[in-house]
Design a protein around this motif. Structure first.
Motif, PDB file in Angstrom:
ATOM      1  N   GLU A 150     -38.793  31.971 -56.963  1.00  3.78           N
ATOM      2  CA  GLU A 150     -37.565  31.375 -56.442  1.00  3.78           C
ATOM      3  C   GLU A 150     -36.879  32.312 -55.437  1.00  3.78           C
ATOM      4  O   GLU A 150     -36.639  33.484 -55.738  1.00  3.78           O
ATOM      5  CB  GLU A 150     -36.619  31.084 -57.613  1.00  3.78           C
ATOM      6  N   ILE A 151     -36.561  31.764 -54.278  1.00  3.82           N
ATOM      7  CA  ILE A 151     -35.776  32.496 -53.285  1.00  3.82           C
ATOM      8  C   ILE A 151     -34.437  31.793 -53.158  1.00  3.82           C
ATOM      9  O   ILE A 151     -34.385  30.573 -53.025  1.00  3.82           O
ATOM     10  CB  ILE A 151     -36.485  32.523 -51.917  1.00  3.82           C
ATOM     11  N   GLU A 152     -33.380  32.584 -53.251  1.00  6.90           N
ATOM     12  CA  GLU A 152     -32.037  32.032 -53.138  1.00  6.90           C
ATOM     13  C   GLU A 152     -31.492  32.470 -51.779  1.00  6.90           C
ATOM     14  O   GLU A 152     -31.335  33.654 -51.511  1.00  6.90           O
ATOM     15  CB  GLU A 152     -31.194  32.624 -54.264  1.00  6.90           C
ATOM     16  N   LEU A 153     -31.257  31.487 -50.934  1.00  3.10           N
ATOM     17  CA  LEU A 153     -30.846  31.778 -49.563  1.00  3.10           C
ATOM     18  C   LEU A 153     -29.457  31.222 -49.318  1.00  3.10           C
ATOM     19  O   LEU A 153     -29.220  30.026 -49.512  1.00  3.10           O
ATOM     20  CB  LEU A 153     -31.864  31.136 -48.616  1.00  3.10           C
ATOM     21  N   THR A 154     -28.532  32.086 -48.951  1.00  4.93           N
ATOM     22  CA  THR A 154     -27.205  31.611 -48.553  1.00  4.93           C
ATOM     23  C   THR A 154     -26.939  32.181 -47.169  1.00  4.93           C
ATOM     24  O   THR A 154     -27.148  33.371 -46.933  1.00  4.93           O
ATOM     25  CB  THR A 154     -26.095  32.098 -49.507  1.00  4.93           C
ATOM     26  N   ALA A 162     -34.161  37.432 -54.436  1.00  9.36           N
ATOM     27  CA  ALA A 162     -35.409  37.063 -55.115  1.00  9.36           C
ATOM     28  C   ALA A 162     -35.834  38.227 -55.999  1.00  9.36           C
ATOM     29  O   ALA A 162     -35.175  39.272 -56.018  1.00  9.36           O
ATOM     30  CB  ALA A 162     -36.498  36.753 -54.095  1.00  9.36           C
ATOM     31  N   GLN A 163     -36.911  38.040 -56.733  1.00 10.45           N
ATOM     32  CA  GLN A 163     -37.427  39.130 -57.552  1.00 10.45           C
ATOM     33  C   GLN A 163     -38.828  39.515 -57.069  1.00 10.45           C
ATOM     34  O   GLN A 163     -39.702  38.651 -56.961  1.00 10.45           O
ATOM     35  CB  GLN A 163     -37.475  38.753 -59.029  1.00 10.45           C
ATOM     36  N   GLN A 193     -38.472  44.054 -59.570  1.00  5.21           N
ATOM     37  CA  GLN A 193     -37.281  44.571 -58.895  1.00  5.21           C
ATOM     38  C   GLN A 193     -36.519  43.428 -58.230  1.00  5.21           C
ATOM     39  O   GLN A 193     -37.096  42.623 -57.498  1.00  5.21           O
ATOM     40  CB  GLN A 193     -37.729  45.584 -57.840  1.00  5.21           C
ATOM     41  N   ASP A 194     -35.213  43.356 -58.524  1.00  7.75           N
ATOM     42  CA  ASP A 194     -34.389  42.345 -57.859  1.00  7.75           C
ATOM     43  C   ASP A 194     -34.147  42.757 -56.419  1.00  7.75           C
ATOM     44  O   ASP A 194     -33.873  43.920 -56.143  1.00  7.75           O
ATOM     45  CB  ASP A 194     -33.056  42.196 -58.595  1.00  7.75           C
ATOM     46  N   GLN A 244     -36.310  45.941 -47.926  1.00  8.57           N
ATOM     47  CA  GLN A 244     -35.696  46.359 -49.190  1.00  8.57           C
ATOM     48  C   GLN A 244     -36.717  46.887 -50.198  1.00  8.57           C
ATOM     49  O   GLN A 244     -36.340  47.462 -51.211  1.00  8.57           O
ATOM     50  CB  GLN A 244     -34.998  45.153 -49.847  1.00  8.57           C
ATOM     51  N   LEU A 245     -37.993  46.655 -49.937  1.00  5.70           N
ATOM     52  CA  LEU A 245     -39.010  47.017 -50.929  1.00  5.70           C
ATOM     53  C   LEU A 245     -39.419  48.477 -50.779  1.00  5.70           C
ATOM     54  O   LEU A 245     -39.540  48.978 -49.665  1.00  5.70           O
ATOM     55  CB  LEU A 245     -40.236  46.106 -50.767  1.00  5.70           C
ATOM     56  N   PRO A 246     -39.640  49.171 -51.899  1.00  2.86           N
ATOM     57  CA  PRO A 246     -40.021  50.580 -51.823  1.00  2.86           C
ATOM     58  C   PRO A 246     -41.473  50.747 -51.368  1.00  2.86           C
ATOM     59  O   PRO A 246     -42.308  49.884 -51.621  1.00  2.86           O
ATOM     60  CB  PRO A 246     -39.850  51.063 -53.266  1.00  2.86           C
ATOM     61  N   PHE A 247     -41.747  51.855 -50.669  1.00  8.36           N
ATOM     62  CA  PHE A 247     -43.131  52.153 -50.267  1.00  8.36           C
ATOM     63  C   PHE A 247     -43.978  52.430 -51.502  1.00  8.36           C
ATOM     64  O   PHE A 247     -45.135  52.054 -51.584  1.00  8.36           O
ATOM     65  CB  PHE A 247     -43.177  53.375 -49.340  1.00  8.36           C
ATOM     66  N   THR A 248     -43.381  53.153 -52.459  1.00  7.18           N
ATOM     67  CA  THR A 248     -44.071  53.470 -53.711  1.00  7.18           C
ATOM     68  C   THR A 248     -43.210  52.966 -54.860  1.00  7.18           C
ATOM     69  O   THR A 248     -42.269  53.631 -55.258  1.00  7.18           O
ATOM     70  CB  THR A 248     -44.291  54.985 -53.845  1.00  7.18           C
TER      71      THR A 248
END
Ligand SMILES: [Zn+2]
Ligand SMILES: [Zn+2]
Length: 183
Positions: free
Chosen positions: A49-53, A71-72, A86-87, A134-138
């Motif tokens: 689920e993606i929540e888009l506002t 999203a998660q 990760q949120d 937003q996502l970590p490389f590791t």
């Protein structure tokens, strides 16, 4: 799985707003991700689920979009290979414009400018860029994850006292001789 752009949940029809600077609209949608967003090690999986506002605002050059995508993400710990969840709460923004931006010799390509056909906005690239940033490389299951034993692969988080008997190489020959005698 292919999808026609007009059926994509990321597409918003804004023909009524285009060319009417000052008009704006708030959009709020939740939908399953048509495709995964992320990298090999962590991503928002397809179907999540993606929540888009977002706020869509008609400006003289096109439509200005700003808002958030939530999203998660699911990935794998870079140390112990456990699943990591990760949120993600990413700010999105971009100018959708039909005007050709002359980049000239300047290599600093404006990041937040997207193509606009005057009828519909496709927010997929905006959302993808914002989420991936937003996502970590590791990814790590926890900041102090001790990882795996480099000798046997045991999960050190499960066995805090895990250790191998360290044999001084100078004694190992002697020890193997002793073992041979004993056996
Ligand atoms: Zn870990
Ligand atoms: Zn071990």
């Amino acid at each position: 799985m292919s999808h026609h752009p007009t059926h994509s949940p990321y597409v918003f029809h804004v023909r009524d707003m285009a060319g009417s600077p000052g008009s704006h609209r708030e959009v709020s949608e939740s939908f399953p991700a048509p495709e995964a967003l992320g990298t090999d090690v962590i991503s928002v999986p397809q179907g999540t689920e993606i929540e888009l506002t977002a706020s869509l605002e008609s400006v003289s050059d096109g439509i200005w979009v700003s808002g958030r995508a939530r999203a998660q993400a699911v990935g794998e710990c870079g140390r112990c290979l456990d699943e990591v969840r990760q949120d993600v709460d990413a700010a999105i923004q971009g100018l959708f414009t039909a005007a050709k931006i002359d980049l000239g010799e300047d290599e600093d390509e404006p990041e937040d400018v997207f193509e606009f056909d005057g009828e519909s906005l496709n927010l997929e690239d905006v959302v993808r860029d914002a989420v991936v940033t937003q996502l970590p490389f590791t990814p790590l299951c926890r900041p102090d994850c001790p990882g795996l034993c480099d000798q046997c692969g045991a999960r050190l988080a499960d066995e805090p006292d895990h250790a191998h008997e360290v044999i001084d190489p100078r004694w190992s020959t002697l020890q193997s001789l002793t073992e041979q005698k004993e056996s």
